[in-house]
Design an enzyme around this catalytic site. Sequence first.
Site, mmCIF file in Angstrom:
data_model
loop_
_atom_site.group_PDB
_atom_site.id
_atom_site.type_symbol
_atom_site.label_atom_id
_atom_site.label_comp_id
_atom_site.label_asym_id
_atom_site.label_seq_id
_atom_site.Cartn_x
_atom_site.Cartn_y
_atom_site.Cartn_z
ATOM 1 N N ASP A 27 -6.331 -1.559 -0.798
ATOM 2 C CA ASP A 27 -6.277 -3.012 -0.727
ATOM 3 C C ASP A 27 -6.668 -3.670 -2.056
ATOM 4 O OD1 ASP A 27 -5.681 -5.332 0.645
ATOM 5 O OD2 ASP A 27 -7.677 -5.561 1.483
ATOM 6 N N ASP A 37 -6.752 8.779 -14.225
ATOM 7 C CA ASP A 37 -7.157 9.638 -13.114
ATOM 8 C C ASP A 37 -8.574 9.284 -12.667
ATOM 9 O OD1 ASP A 37 -6.826 11.670 -11.246
ATOM 10 O OD2 ASP A 37 -5.976 13.050 -12.710
#
Length: 571
Positions: A229, A170
Amino acid sequence: MPPRLRASLPCLTAAALLALALCPAPAAAEPTATSDTPLALTPPMGWNNWAHYMCDIDEAKVVANADALVATGLAAKGYDTVTIDDCWMTKSRDADGNLVVDTDKFPHGMAWLGAYLHARKLKFGIYQDAGSLTCERYPGSGSPEGGGPDHYARDARQFASWEVDYVKMDGCNLWVPEGKTKEQAYRDAYNSVARALRDSGRDMVLSASAPAYFQQGEWGGSDWHKVIDWVGETGQLWREGRDIKVYNPAAPATSRWSSVMGNYGYNRWLGRYAGPGNWNDPDFLIAGAPGLTAAESRSQVGLWAMMAAPFILSSQVSELTPDGLAALGNTDLIALDQDPMGRQGTVVSSNATFDILVRPLANGDRAVAVLNRSGAVRDIRVPLDELGLDSCTVEAKNLWNGESRELSDTLTGTLAAHDTGVWRLTPHTGCAEAVPTGQIAGRGSGTSAACADGANTTGVGAVVMAACTGAPDQRWTLGRDSSLRLAGACLSAGEEGLVELADCSDGRQRRAAGQSWTPRRDGALVEDASGLCLTAPAPAAAPVEPGTPAERLRLTPCGDHQVDQAWALPV
């Protein structure tokens, strides 16, 4: 493709990208455990506790759900990774800096639990955080606020000693050092996590949550696109946005449909980032759990399968409804999700009532799904040429009921409210190769999506952004000659930086005429002669006249992950 290879790919031509989309790829063999092994060549499948139990988790619940995966047959169908989410540890590390298992919750410890799962041919997943504290404020792996040593390597070694197979990392409470942007700090942290896992001596799939901490609505902002990306360089799958709505035991009938639609909404435009070893993750499957109807459960499974999304349940497995269990265990839908080409399906037509998605498959088939967003029963009619199959006869298999029929013109059917039909189309011998056909979606007003529209304008040849309708004026084809065509005309560089529809040039003249386009991996569409990028108009502060320059698409210098230069293309 494996993340270590993906980052080195150059920009590809439109023809090369289309060939990659349409040519069959061989199924990958099950990898052996080496430090160079590509992981998660198909989307991970399994179970996680969070969306049902949140912090109310313990050893007995994990074991019960693992046993239920086996008993229901879901484990044998691929749901084999059992992951414990936040709250499994104590609030402080031990004197050596190691994480401490909360033995009130997990009396036998994590090594025992891993062995229990492995003995049942299941994999063991665990949760940590790249920040200094987890989201529920247990010890994280990252540096403390203000700086200091991190625990990435130590925690990775500890997980390896427990024979963990999968780590959900996380991104809460991550310190941003002075002089760095938040995006840079997350990139550094997740690269450190990935390096620590690689150096641990054990192969562990990494589920990275970094993009979720940058999401801004459906289309997102520049940093969100930057993170999506690069995140595949660190992990094999990633959460891009908001959590799926968690189960509320105090109000179990509360609908969770809008949450499913919201997560589908942001994930559906990101197919360019998906492929073997890298998966967009719109969060957990809650099909068959409280809060979804049978039709809504089918929709989530069908849409997640079309998007090559991880199939990770988060529910009480023993209490799944029969309809939900049937949808989750549907072997045709699982095979669709796990298709070895790994190409994420794309929305080729959308409006307020229907979304139509198409997904190329490894053996040359094409999957098609139709989502009925409305609250009423609807008839559907989808001509095959709108799916890129012109003058072609196909065998259409309904993946929900297994029925097949031969079609040569139109796919028809009836869908219940909030239902999704899914078909696998097998072209007959002699069919021409499928042509990517459908809408070109980009940033609309605010952070929502809109579509490039070439007919509903007053300007001759004008191309504008408009609400997506699925109408013919938004039905583009992507040619292998690098052209983008609509109604027989070509998208072309026009005067004063505007783009327009014009007669198509032939052969080598196409580039000179500004009609040759190269899609980049970041979503940009580059006009080859000028090197400029197709750019959506800025959201207007007040309504503008249709077809005016303020509403039209134009060419501008290519930026760094500009949201107005990111486009989702048909496949």
